[in-house]
Design an enzyme around this catalytic site. Structure first.
Site, PDB file in Angstrom:
ATOM      1  N   HIS A  17      -0.694   4.623   0.004  1.00 38.13           N
ATOM      2  CA  HIS A  17       0.259   3.913  -0.885  1.00 38.13           C
ATOM      3  C   HIS A  17      -0.367   2.494  -1.071  1.00 38.13           C
ATOM      4  CE1 HIS A  17       4.301   1.731  -1.311  1.00 38.13           C
ATOM      5  NE2 HIS A  17       4.095   2.255  -2.645  1.00 38.13           N
ATOM      6  N   ARG A  18      -0.629   2.249  -2.471  1.00 36.14           N
ATOM      7  CA  ARG A  18      -1.164   0.809  -2.577  1.00 36.14           C
ATOM      8  C   ARG A  18      -2.412   0.687  -1.823  1.00 36.14           C
ATOM      9  NH1 ARG A  18       4.432  -2.820  -2.310  1.00 36.14           N
ATOM     10  NH2 ARG A  18       5.559  -1.305  -2.927  1.00 36.14           N
ATOM     11  N   GLU A  44      -2.663   5.736  -4.424  1.00 30.62           N
ATOM     12  CA  GLU A  44      -1.542   5.373  -5.436  1.00 30.62           C
ATOM     13  C   GLU A  44      -1.794   3.890  -5.540  1.00 30.62           C
ATOM     14  OE1 GLU A  44       2.526   3.740  -6.300  1.00 30.62           O
ATOM     15  OE2 GLU A  44       1.314   3.194  -4.838  1.00 30.62           O
ATOM     16  N   ASP A  46      -0.424   0.313  -8.390  1.00 26.45           N
ATOM     17  CA  ASP A  46       0.558   0.102  -9.428  1.00 26.45           C
ATOM     18  C   ASP A  46      -0.346  -0.699 -10.576  1.00 26.45           C
ATOM     19  OD1 ASP A  46       3.027   1.039  -7.886  1.00 26.45           O
ATOM     20  OD2 ASP A  46       1.788  -0.626  -6.600  1.00 26.45           O
ATOM     21  N   HIS A  59       1.291  -4.666  -7.588  1.00 25.47           N
ATOM     22  CA  HIS A  59       2.738  -4.020  -7.743  1.00 25.47           C
ATOM     23  C   HIS A  59       3.861  -4.890  -8.536  1.00 25.47           C
ATOM     24  CE1 HIS A  59       6.686  -3.249  -6.229  1.00 25.47           C
ATOM     25  NE2 HIS A  59       6.133  -2.104  -6.048  1.00 25.47           N
ATOM     26  N   GLU A 118       0.648   4.190 -10.956  1.00 30.93           N
ATOM     27  CA  GLU A 118       1.921   4.003 -11.289  1.00 30.93           C
ATOM     28  C   GLU A 118       2.144   3.060 -12.455  1.00 30.93           C
ATOM     29  OE1 GLU A 118       4.841   2.940  -7.980  1.00 30.93           O
ATOM     30  OE2 GLU A 118       6.356   2.517  -9.513  1.00 30.93           O
ATOM     31  N   LYS A 120       4.305   0.307 -13.941  1.00 28.85           N
ATOM     32  CA  LYS A 120       5.421  -0.597 -13.421  1.00 28.85           C
ATOM     33  C   LYS A 120       6.127  -1.009 -14.643  1.00 28.85           C
ATOM     34  CE  LYS A 120       5.814  -0.605  -9.199  1.00 28.85           C
ATOM     35  NZ  LYS A 120       6.834   0.238  -8.664  1.00 28.85           N
ATOM     36  N   ASP A 238       1.864   4.106   3.675  1.00 27.71           N
ATOM     37  CA  ASP A 238       1.049   2.912   3.949  1.00 27.71           C
ATOM     38  C   ASP A 238       0.012   3.255   4.999  1.00 27.71           C
ATOM     39  OD1 ASP A 238       2.723   1.587   2.084  1.00 27.71           O
ATOM     40  OD2 ASP A 238       4.028   1.035   3.497  1.00 27.71           O
TER      41      ASP A 238
HETATM   42  O1  G3P Z   1       4.659   5.617  -6.388  1.00 25.00           O
HETATM   43  C1  G3P Z   1       5.439   5.532  -5.286  1.00 25.00           C
HETATM   44  C2  G3P Z   1       6.095   4.283  -4.657  1.00 25.00           C
HETATM   45  O2  G3P Z   1       4.960   3.371  -5.025  1.00 25.00           O
HETATM   46  C3  G3P Z   1       6.998   3.645  -5.759  1.00 25.00           C
HETATM   47  O3  G3P Z   1       7.657   2.479  -5.244  1.00 25.00           O
HETATM   48  O4  G3P Z   1       7.681   0.072  -5.464  1.00 25.00           O
HETATM   49  O5  G3P Z   1       6.294   0.958  -3.762  1.00 25.00           O
HETATM   50  O6  G3P Z   1       5.869   0.993  -6.339  1.00 25.00           O
HETATM   51  P1  G3P Z   1       6.732   1.184  -5.250  1.00 25.00           P
HETATM   52 MG    MG Z   2       3.811   2.104  -6.665  1.00 20.43          MG
END
Ligand code: G3P
Ligand code: MG
Length: 249
Positions: A17-18, A44, A46, A59, A118, A120, A238
């Protein structure tokens, strides 16, 4: 890229995640490099759009929280955005990190690692066109899953480019998760539910319906084990290193 057959063996994809956002500054090359070293299957990240039309990995819509600068990404050029430090806020040892462009991440990440991009914000539909162009130019259409909370944006993407894989982000325990996907009227590749808001039965129904299920953001060993036991197809975390260890043990 690990094939969906991994779903049948119930070994979920490790989706960083990120990047490894628990241990490095989110959405930076350092976080992506760490995730790769830790053995993730997927990353993943953003995206937003800069003033000069580049896809920027960040993000928030502003750079205030994750750099030493401030302002909206849409109002700055790449040259301006690249001035700011994107690592020091997390830890001194990451000083010098810069906000990455999506194409720079594509240059770093091997083709067999899935990237979950992702969206945004759509920026009046401009981001979809830019993203599809980059996916085609970099030959990444097959290795990328584009997700968003904006399901209409995902449907637009799929109408323009039927090859693109799309994933629905949402934060609710829907009465019928498959129906959320069917509502789009175009093929959906994956569901990306909030981790606490999907039941085992729904996961089974979704995977039987041909959908991948990638819940987020699952950070404790207990929650990871529960997700594994429920039969998810991938876990967005994470701490990809922790999940790697758990799956290897
Ligand atoms: O893609 C899953 C998650 O990243 C969605 O929420 O705010 O962490 O981008 P956020
Ligand atoms: Mg995300």
């Amino acid at each position: 890229m690990k094939s969906p057959s991994s779903m049948n063996t119930r070994t979920p994809l490790i989706i960083a995640h990120r990047g490894s956002a628990g241990e490095a500054p989110e959405n930076t090359m350092a976080a992506f490099e760490l995730a790769l070293r830790q053995g993730c299957d997927a990353i993943e990240l953003d995206i937003h759009l800069s003033k000069d039309g580049e896809l920027i990995v960040c993000h928030d819509r502003t750079i205030d929280r994750t750099t030493d600068g401030s302002g909206a990404i849409r109002e700055m050029t790449v040259t301006e955005l690249k001035q700011f430090d994107a690592g020091r806020w997390f830890h001194e040892k990451y000083a010098g990190e810069r906000i990455p462009l999506l194409k720079e991440v594509f240059d770093l990440v091997p083709q067999d690692i899935m990237i979950n991009v992702e969206i945004k914000e759509t920026y009046e539909g401009q981001i979809e066109e830019r993203l599809l162009q980059l996916l085609r130019d970099s030959n990444r259409l097959a290795q990328v899953v584009v997700s968003s909370f904006d399901h209409k944006s995902l449907r637009r993407l799929k109408h323009i480019e039927p090859e693109v894989k799309i994933g629905l982000l949402y934060t609710m325990n829907a009465m019928d998760h498959n129906e959320l996907a069917d509502l789009l009227g175009v093929p959906v590749y994956a569901l990306h539910p909030y981790g606490k808001l999907i039941d085992q039965e729904d996961i089974l129904r979704a995977t039987n319906h041909g959908l991948q299920v990638y819940p987020w953001t699952i950070n404790t060993k207990d929650a990871m084990q529960q997700a594994i036991d429920k039969g998810v197809s991938g876990i967005i975390t994470d701490f990809p290193g922790v999940l790697k260890q758990l799956l290897s043990s």
